[in-house]
Scaffold this active site. Structure first.
Site, PDB file in Angstrom:
ATOM      1  N   ASP A 354       0.723  -1.283   0.254  1.00 30.89           N
ATOM      2  CA  ASP A 354       0.264  -0.104   0.075  1.00 30.89           C
ATOM      3  C   ASP A 354       1.206   1.220   0.244  1.00 30.89           C
ATOM      4  OD1 ASP A 354       0.664  -0.932   2.721  1.00 30.89           O
ATOM      5  OD2 ASP A 354      -0.820   0.372   3.531  1.00 30.89           O
ATOM      6  N   ARG A 358       6.252   4.155   5.814  1.00 30.55           N
ATOM      7  CA  ARG A 358       6.512   4.311   7.300  1.00 30.55           C
ATOM      8  C   ARG A 358       5.799   3.355   7.989  1.00 30.55           C
ATOM      9  NH1 ARG A 358      -0.312   6.096   5.514  1.00 30.55           N
ATOM     10  NH2 ARG A 358      -1.734   3.783   5.941  1.00 30.55           N
ATOM     11  N   ASP A 359       5.219   2.618   9.082  1.00 32.08           N
ATOM     12  CA  ASP A 359       4.767   1.107  10.196  1.00 32.08           C
ATOM     13  C   ASP A 359       4.126   0.460   8.628  1.00 32.08           C
ATOM     14  OD1 ASP A 359       3.539   3.078  10.743  1.00 32.08           O
ATOM     15  OD2 ASP A 359       3.583   3.397  12.460  1.00 32.08           O
ATOM     16  N   GLU A 360       4.726   0.562   7.509  1.00 28.99           N
ATOM     17  CA  GLU A 360       3.170  -0.464   7.439  1.00 28.99           C
ATOM     18  C   GLU A 360       3.913  -1.827   6.472  1.00 28.99           C
ATOM     19  OE1 GLU A 360      -1.528   0.054   5.981  1.00 28.99           O
ATOM     20  OE2 GLU A 360      -0.116   1.723   6.519  1.00 28.99           O
ATOM     21  N   ASP A 367      -5.963  -2.681  -1.981  1.00 28.42           N
ATOM     22  CA  ASP A 367      -5.042  -1.600  -3.599  1.00 28.42           C
ATOM     23  C   ASP A 367      -5.319  -2.097  -4.078  1.00 28.42           C
ATOM     24  OD1 ASP A 367      -4.952  -1.022   0.129  1.00 28.42           O
ATOM     25  OD2 ASP A 367      -3.141   0.601  -1.067  1.00 28.42           O
ATOM     26  N   TRP A 429     -12.502  -5.246  -0.370  1.00 24.82           N
ATOM     27  CA  TRP A 429     -10.497  -5.790  -0.384  1.00 24.82           C
ATOM     28  C   TRP A 429      -9.890  -7.078   0.156  1.00 24.82           C
ATOM     29  CZ3 TRP A 429     -11.455  -1.398   0.791  1.00 24.82           C
ATOM     30  CH2 TRP A 429     -10.610  -0.011   1.388  1.00 24.82           C
ATOM     31  N   GLU A 642      -2.066   8.849  -0.482  1.00 23.65           N
ATOM     32  CA  GLU A 642      -3.222   8.040   0.368  1.00 23.65           C
ATOM     33  C   GLU A 642      -4.553   8.567   0.111  1.00 23.65           C
ATOM     34  OE1 GLU A 642      -3.215   5.501   3.598  1.00 23.65           O
ATOM     35  OE2 GLU A 642      -2.217   6.277   4.083  1.00 23.65           O
ATOM     36  N   HIS A 663       1.197   6.429  -2.364  1.00 23.34           N
ATOM     37  CA  HIS A 663      -0.449   4.901  -2.206  1.00 23.34           C
ATOM     38  C   HIS A 663      -0.941   5.455  -3.972  1.00 23.34           C
ATOM     39  CE1 HIS A 663      -1.553   3.742   2.160  1.00 23.34           C
ATOM     40  NE2 HIS A 663      -2.361   3.320   1.164  1.00 23.34           N
TER      41      HIS A 663
END
Length: 765
Positions: A354, A358-360, A367, A429, A642, A663
């Site tokens: 995605d 960052r922390d992901e 997506d 999703w 995003e 994103h």
């Protein structure tokens, strides 16, 4: 048949644990072997529990980065094969590896993340098969005879960054004759090799470099390097200074008030540190075991003044072959298209993620579900997405109800939004289990992916059938829904104008229909009949609940109408015409600004075009006020954001947590640009027939697109001049095209180059 491994997985015998929350160090592993006579061939098989870089006789093997990549390790663990004939020599040989946490053992997930998700130990598994000139063979591999030592990589994490102390380098550690007497024995780990499979998708590689466009000093006196492009990778620095000096590199996508803005990174520190060894000729360094999403870098501790020549951004992503191009007379639309492409590059780092910063950085299904058609035009993603779908199906198999995870590889997370317990079914999703295989079929003519994924596709539709029950309506309770529509508050990204039950039921009908078509293609007549009947039933339920009659819906939102039209939940011509008029009115009512989130955005221009409102679609695409695609361009974006307003008009960053500046979901509009603006689309699966149907608008005077189809290169190139539209077409061998110009009847065209003309009024905006 599976490879029968003779090597064993090895791990460092002991390794100091860093302070709580700190990234762990890498380790060095090595041994030697003797090639008893002349070598005619040598093949290396290698993987890791973690990420590795392997060397033979002082030379790095291959050019892969962060190998072996990220898969659903408990089900499918990738290994690579390299031809190393040129690196193995008669007599004594040395080999070794650097080994770090990577996705296997490193920090993953939100809110501080989780470590050791797949295991508490990193490990290396390597096997070298040597063929000699005398016809004999020998196999050497990892095992208890290897030794381990300290690495100059004193800390490495995907989110945290890498720390490297060049004073700790052990030159020649992978060469024969290196003194490893002070090193420790390794430990052998038990490991189920049945999960191993030969790599089936392109590796991550260094695919390019970007030079700085500016080196400046911030208001606080910090040195900032601007690369002019938001990208994914890391820095390569050239520095000269005293031994023991540490240079710190911090990364971010945007500036705020002239300073590096790291708040959108959340818990990802994205900081690299290099401690110099003091080489008089200078030192060159690039991290090995991390990556960052950034446009800007802040440099601290640099000896002397930073020159632009001292710092280079190295671009990383899965090494996909480019297959699609688009360009038109509007520079802003060209910038938007490049933003989409750069966003895809940055988010296809082994897994279709995605966001990359960052922390992901997770393989979110929603997506890629909406972006798959765009991705398949721009790059050859067939092998990457087929492999990812295998992971998705494997993770789905862990769920008793057959529900796919919302991201794959699936990991436990502390989500930033409250989620239901377990593995919650999420419309749009989880539908990736059905939609993505179908897109691969449409774009590559690949029925095998449908055959392989059919159990996964059916399991999801059956799961929704049970959830919806005889009423066929579902989606009550928490759903991502039309995530991040432009009215969503900063602290509530899921609050959308369109109800989650409308969104969920529409996707239920869509997936059931695609499953029915898949069953028909695979010769499963009973299933085809059953799922067509189910799709009809869900469509009827949707109409009963959400259709107010005459083509009007009970929910007056752009997303509601786009879903109903594109998923053909309204089939009567008069109703569809009225729904199109209503959608066009809603778009105009908002000042031709976007009113859709993740699930409505890919469809809204398509729905307008299909119902005769292509001019409205163009006005939506070319709108510059916030929220819009070109608002982001005007704000200096070089990737897709995003949020529609990740950066606010005053230059401040949106206060919400969901403020990624890379994103690709909203970039799914590029598929409409390819098919409608340029007029290049598949008319049959795999582009066996082309549909050339350009629809000029918004004052554009020319546009062109090209795509490397499975049959060869296809091109469209149109221009409006002197009241005439001229369209030039290249049709690949063994392909036919259907050419439909505005106001005319479709005309067939065979392989080769063709030109077509029709009257067309002068372009106006």
């Amino acid at each position: 048949m599976p490879h029968l491994w003779t090597a064993r997985v090895i791990t460092p015998g002991s390794q100091p644990e860093p302070p709580a929350g700190a990234a762990r160090p890498a380790a060095l592993l090595r041994t030697e072997f003797t090639a008893r006579t002349a070598v005619t061939a040598a093949r290396l098989l290698v993987t890791a529990l973690g990420v590795y870089e392997l060397e033979l006789n002082g030379t790095v093997v291959g050019d892969h980065v962060l190998a072996p990549g990220w898969t659903s390790y408990r089900h499918r663990h990738r290994y690579q094969v390299f031809d190393v004939t040129d690196l193995v020599r008669e007599g004594r040989n040395g080999w070794g590896a650097q080994l770090a946490d990577g996705w296997y053992r490193g920090l993953l997930g939100f809110n501080g993340g989780t470590r050791d998700i797949y295991g508490a130990d990193t490990g290396l598994l390597a096997e070298l098969r040597i063929e000699y000139a005398d016809g004999s063979t020998e196999t050497v591999g990892t095992g208890e005879h290897w030794r381990c030592g300290p690495s100059p990589v004193v800390a490495a994490g995907l989110y945290e960054g890498e720390e490297y102390d060049a004073r700790r380098e052990q030159a020649g550690f992978s060469a024969a004759g290196f003194d490893d007497a002070a090193w420790e024995p390794v430990r052998v780990l038990e490991f189920d090799t049945s999960v191993l499979f030969l790599a089936d998708s392109p590796p991550v590689r260094r695919t390019g470099t970007v030079a700085p466009v500016a080196v400046t000093t911030s208001p606080a006196g910090r040195t900032l390097v601007d690369f002019g492009q938001n990208l994914v990778g890391r820095l390569r620095i050239r520095v000269r200074g005293d031994a023991g000096r540490t240079v710190t590199l911090r990364h971010a996508e945007v500036l705020e008030d002239g300073e590096l803005c790291t708040r959108p990174l959340r818990h990802a520190t994205a900081t690299d540190r290099y401690t110099l060894r003091g080489a008089p000729e200078g030192e060159v360094w690039e991290p090995r075991f991390t990556f960052h999403g950034f446009r800007y870098a802040e440099l601290d501790g640099w000896p002397g003044e930073v020159s632009p020549a001292d710092v280079t951004a190295v671009v990383l992503h899965s090494d996909l072959r480019r297959t699609g191009w688009f360009e038109c007379s509007d520079p802003s639309l060209n910038r938007l298209h490049e933003n989409v492409r750069w966003g895809m590059r940055g988010n296809f780092v082994d897994v279709p993620t995605d966001c990359p910063q960052r922390d992901e950085r997770l393989g979110w299904t929603g997506d890629v579900q909406v972006f798959a058609p765009t991705a398949a035009f721009l790059y050859d993603v067939r092998d990457l997405l087929r492999s990812w779908l295998r992971d998705l199906a494997a993770d789905q198999g862990d769920d008793p109800a057959g529900v796919p995870p919302v991201f794959s590889p699936a990991i436990p997370v502390l989500a930033p939004v409250p989620l239901p317990p377990g593995n919650p079914p999420m419309a749009g999703w989880c539908d990736a289990a059905v939609v993505v295989p179908w897109v691969l079929y449409e774009r590559y003519g690949d029925t095998e992916v449908l055959r392989a994924q059919y159990p996964s596709m059916r399991a999801w539709v059956d799961a929704v059938d049970r959830l919806a029950g005889p009423g066929r309506i579902w989606g009550e309770g928490f759903q991502f829904g039309d995530w991040l529509d432009p009215t969503a508050p900063a602290d509530d990204p899921g609050r959308a104008m369109t109800s989650s039950s409308l969104v969920a039921t529409a996707h239920f009908a869509h997936s059931a229909r695609l499953l029915a078509r898949t069953a028909h293609l695979l010769g499963k007549a009973d299933d085809a009949g059953r799922y067509h009947a189910l799709a009809d039933s869900v469509r009827d339920a949707f109409r009963d609940r959400f259709h107010a009659g005459g083509g009007r819906l009970t929910e007056a939102t752009q997303t509601a109408y786009a879903l109903a039209l594109c998923f053909r939940l309204l089939t009567d011509d008069a109703e569809r015409a009225e729904a199109g008029r209503r959608l066009a009115h809603l778009v105009a009512e908002r000042g031709h600004r976007i009113g859709t989130g993740f699930l409505g955005t890919p469809l809204v221009c398509e729905a307008l075009t299909d119902t005769g409102h292509v001019d409205t679609a163009y006005r939506l695409l070319t709108q510059r006020a916030c929220p819009s695609w070109l608002y982001q361009v005007d704000m200096g974006a070089t990737t897709v954001w995003e949020r529609w307003d990740s950066m606010l008009p005053d230059g401040s960053v949106n206060p919400g947590e969901m403020t990624s500046f890379n994103h690709y979901a909203f970039g799914a509009v590029a598929d409409w640009m390819h098919r409608t603006v340029a007029g290049l689309a598949p008319a049959e699966p795999g582009y066996r027939r082309l549909l050339v149907r350009p629809r000029p608008g918004a004052g554009l005077t020319w546009a062109r697109a090209a795509h490397e189809t499975p049959y060869g290169r296809a091109e469209t190139d149109w221009r409006v001049e002197d009241g005439e539209l001229r369209v030039d077409v290249l049709v690949p061998p063994r392909v036919t095209a259907l050419v439909e110009l505005p106001g005319g009847e479709p005309v067939p065209a065979g392989p080769g180059r063709h030109s077509f003309r029709c009257p067309f009024p002068a372009a106006t905006r």
